[in-house]
Design an enzyme around this catalytic site. Structure first.
Site, PDB file in Angstrom:
ATOM      1  N   ASP A  86       6.294  -5.273 -14.884  1.00 56.12           N
ATOM      2  CA  ASP A  86       5.997  -6.531 -14.372  1.00 56.12           C
ATOM      3  C   ASP A  86       4.575  -6.830 -14.092  1.00 56.12           C
ATOM      4  O   ASP A  86       3.712  -5.592 -14.323  1.00 56.12           O
ATOM      5  CB  ASP A  86       6.854  -6.555 -13.060  1.00 56.12           C
ATOM      6  CG  ASP A  86       6.797  -5.169 -12.485  1.00 56.12           C
ATOM      7  OD1 ASP A  86       5.582  -4.284 -12.244  1.00 56.12           O
ATOM      8  OD2 ASP A  86       7.721  -4.923 -11.622  1.00 56.12           O
ATOM      9  N   ASN A 154      14.088  -2.496  -0.662  1.00 59.88           N
ATOM     10  CA  ASN A 154      15.268  -3.510  -0.694  1.00 59.88           C
ATOM     11  C   ASN A 154      16.029  -3.456  -1.691  1.00 59.88           C
ATOM     12  O   ASN A 154      17.110  -4.241  -2.087  1.00 59.88           O
ATOM     13  CB  ASN A 154      14.778  -4.961  -0.777  1.00 59.88           C
ATOM     14  CG  ASN A 154      14.025  -5.526  -1.697  1.00 59.88           C
ATOM     15  OD1 ASN A 154      13.541  -4.589  -2.545  1.00 59.88           O
ATOM     16  ND2 ASN A 154      13.447  -6.486  -1.827  1.00 59.88           N
ATOM     17  N   HIS A 156      15.217  -3.372  -5.078  1.00 56.37           N
ATOM     18  CA  HIS A 156      14.662  -3.857  -6.204  1.00 56.37           C
ATOM     19  C   HIS A 156      14.257  -2.784  -7.197  1.00 56.37           C
ATOM     20  O   HIS A 156      13.845  -1.802  -7.039  1.00 56.37           O
ATOM     21  CB  HIS A 156      13.722  -4.887  -6.058  1.00 56.37           C
ATOM     22  CG  HIS A 156      12.376  -4.445  -5.688  1.00 56.37           C
ATOM     23  ND1 HIS A 156      11.492  -5.154  -4.763  1.00 56.37           N
ATOM     24  CD2 HIS A 156      11.558  -3.298  -6.020  1.00 56.37           C
ATOM     25  CE1 HIS A 156      10.533  -4.706  -5.054  1.00 56.37           C
ATOM     26  NE2 HIS A 156      10.361  -3.545  -5.457  1.00 56.37           N
ATOM     27  N   GLU A 161      14.493  -8.918  -7.240  1.00 58.76           N
ATOM     28  CA  GLU A 161      14.786  -9.040  -6.150  1.00 58.76           C
ATOM     29  C   GLU A 161      16.451  -8.940  -5.907  1.00 58.76           C
ATOM     30  O   GLU A 161      17.330  -9.278  -6.669  1.00 58.76           O
ATOM     31  CB  GLU A 161      14.074 -10.035  -5.472  1.00 58.76           C
ATOM     32  CG  GLU A 161      12.595 -10.010  -5.536  1.00 58.76           C
ATOM     33  CD  GLU A 161      11.942  -8.841  -4.424  1.00 58.76           C
ATOM     34  OE1 GLU A 161      12.687  -7.788  -4.228  1.00 58.76           O
ATOM     35  OE2 GLU A 161      10.677  -9.237  -4.293  1.00 58.76           O
TER      36      GLU A 161
HETATM   37  C1  F6R Z   1       6.452  -1.684  -9.874  1.00 63.01           C
HETATM   38  C2  F6R Z   1       7.578  -2.246  -9.716  1.00 63.01           C
HETATM   39  C3  F6R Z   1       8.508  -1.911  -8.399  1.00 63.01           C
HETATM   40  C4  F6R Z   1       7.987  -0.763  -7.670  1.00 63.01           C
HETATM   41  C5  F6R Z   1       8.827  -0.863  -6.241  1.00 63.01           C
HETATM   42  C6  F6R Z   1       8.551   0.447  -5.461  1.00 63.01           C
HETATM   43  O1  F6R Z   1       5.883  -1.770 -11.223  1.00 63.01           O
HETATM   44  O2  F6R Z   1       8.467  -2.614 -10.387  1.00 63.01           O
HETATM   45  O3  F6R Z   1       9.772  -2.152  -8.576  1.00 63.01           O
HETATM   46  O4  F6R Z   1       8.503   0.400  -8.382  1.00 63.01           O
HETATM   47  O5  F6R Z   1       8.303  -1.973  -5.889  1.00 63.01           O
HETATM   48  O6  F6R Z   1       6.935   0.306  -5.155  1.00 63.01           O
HETATM   49  P1  F6R Z   1       6.240   1.514  -4.424  1.00 63.01           P
HETATM   50  O7  F6R Z   1       6.171   2.788  -5.511  1.00 63.01           O
HETATM   51  O8  F6R Z   1       4.677   1.061  -4.194  1.00 63.01           O
HETATM   52  O9  F6R Z   1       7.030   1.818  -3.151  1.00 63.01           O
END
Ligand code: F6R
Length: 263
Positions: A86, A154, A156, A161
């Site tokens: 992403d 959450n 994702h 989301e």
């Molecule tokens: C990042 C991504 C997100 C993160 C998720 C966890 O490229 O796709 O899904 O893996 O938001 O984020 P952290 O690791 O910062 O808790």
């Protein structure tokens, strides 16, 4: 279990949930080491591997281990291809808060990945629909062998989301309030987290041959429980991983604390 200087000896629980394999480690460092070992093994077996990569706090220790493995001559990614999950919409790849810049800082500048095999979503593209299509086409031409994921609190995966469907594809999405809050602390220069991101869809992620998901810390515990034990549901998008035949969860004790294990 060792791979050069990395050891991942303190795994203390392994069990299966649906077709997913779940391993729980004493600490996030140990879970991260185990993920690094798994990636290094996969690259040693297939130097032409196509890797799907994530950003965020979770994979930092993994990337540090991969970087060490390359700088000490224990591994090479010279023939590997990468796709990142992403990118924030509106951010140029040179912006320090872009995921492109994160990847350079955490991994690409410290390893031997070849620039022409690194695939990133262009957050600054004028036409985000067209950019999503370009990235989706590139993914179709080079299916991912091993996808690394983190998990949002959450539930994702990527920026799919809650409410994202199992057939979703690369697209621009609005980030949830929970995600905006969680990512606020990671900002370097921006005051606020961008409201939108382009992300691989759930179907793109499930198209990977195998998937490793790393979740650490108690903030992830609720999502981990719903995703592993709740059955597939758009309410917790990571739960769609239970429909994939080769998913390996790496957890620390804090992230695993609500699981009803072992089964
Ligand atoms: C990042 C991504 C997100 C993160 C998720 C966890 O490229 O796709 O899904 O893996 O938001 O984020 P952290 O690791 O910062 O808790």
């Amino acid at each position: 279990m060792t791979f050069g200087a990395i050891s991942a000896q303190s795994r203390f629980e392994v069990f299966s949930a649906n077709s997913n394999r779940v391993e729980v480690f004493a600490s996030s460092a140990e879970a991260s080491d185990a993920v690094a070992v798994a990636i290094l093994r996969a690259v040693a077996e297939n130097p032409d591997i196509v890797l799907g990569l994530a950003t965020g706090n979770t994979p930092r220790k993994v990337y540090a281990q991969l970087s060490r493995a390359v700088s000490s001559g224990r591994a090479s990614f010279a023939r590997a291809t990468t796709f990142n999950l992403d990118e924030y919409c509106g951010l140029h790849k040179a912006h320090p808060d872009s995921f492109a810049a994160y990847m350079r800082r955490e991994l690409f500048d410290k390893t031997d990945f070849s620039d022409d095999r690194i695939n990133l979503i262009d957050g600054a593209a004028q036409d985000s629909v067209r950019e999503a299509r370009r990235f989706a086409d590139a993914l179709l031409r080079k299916p991912i062998d091993l996808q690394l994921l983190g998990l949002g609190s959450n539930g994702h995966i990527g920026f799919n989301e809650p409410g994202s469907t199992i057939d979703s594809r690369v697209r621009c999405v609005e980030l949830s309030a929970e995600t905006l809050l969680a990512n606020q602390e990671t900002l370097i220069e921006l005051q606020d987290v961008p409201s939108h991101a382009t992300t691989m869809g759930i179907a793109d992620i499930l198209g990977a041959r195998s998937i490793i998901i790393l979740a650490t810390g108690s903030a992830k515990a609720q999502a981990v429980r719903h995703c592993i034990e709740g059955g597939p549901s758009a309410t917790w998008p990571g739960s769609f991983l239970s429909t994939h035949p080769h998913v390996h969860w790496f957890l620390d004790q804090d992230a695993a604390r609500f699981l009803e294990k072992p089964r």
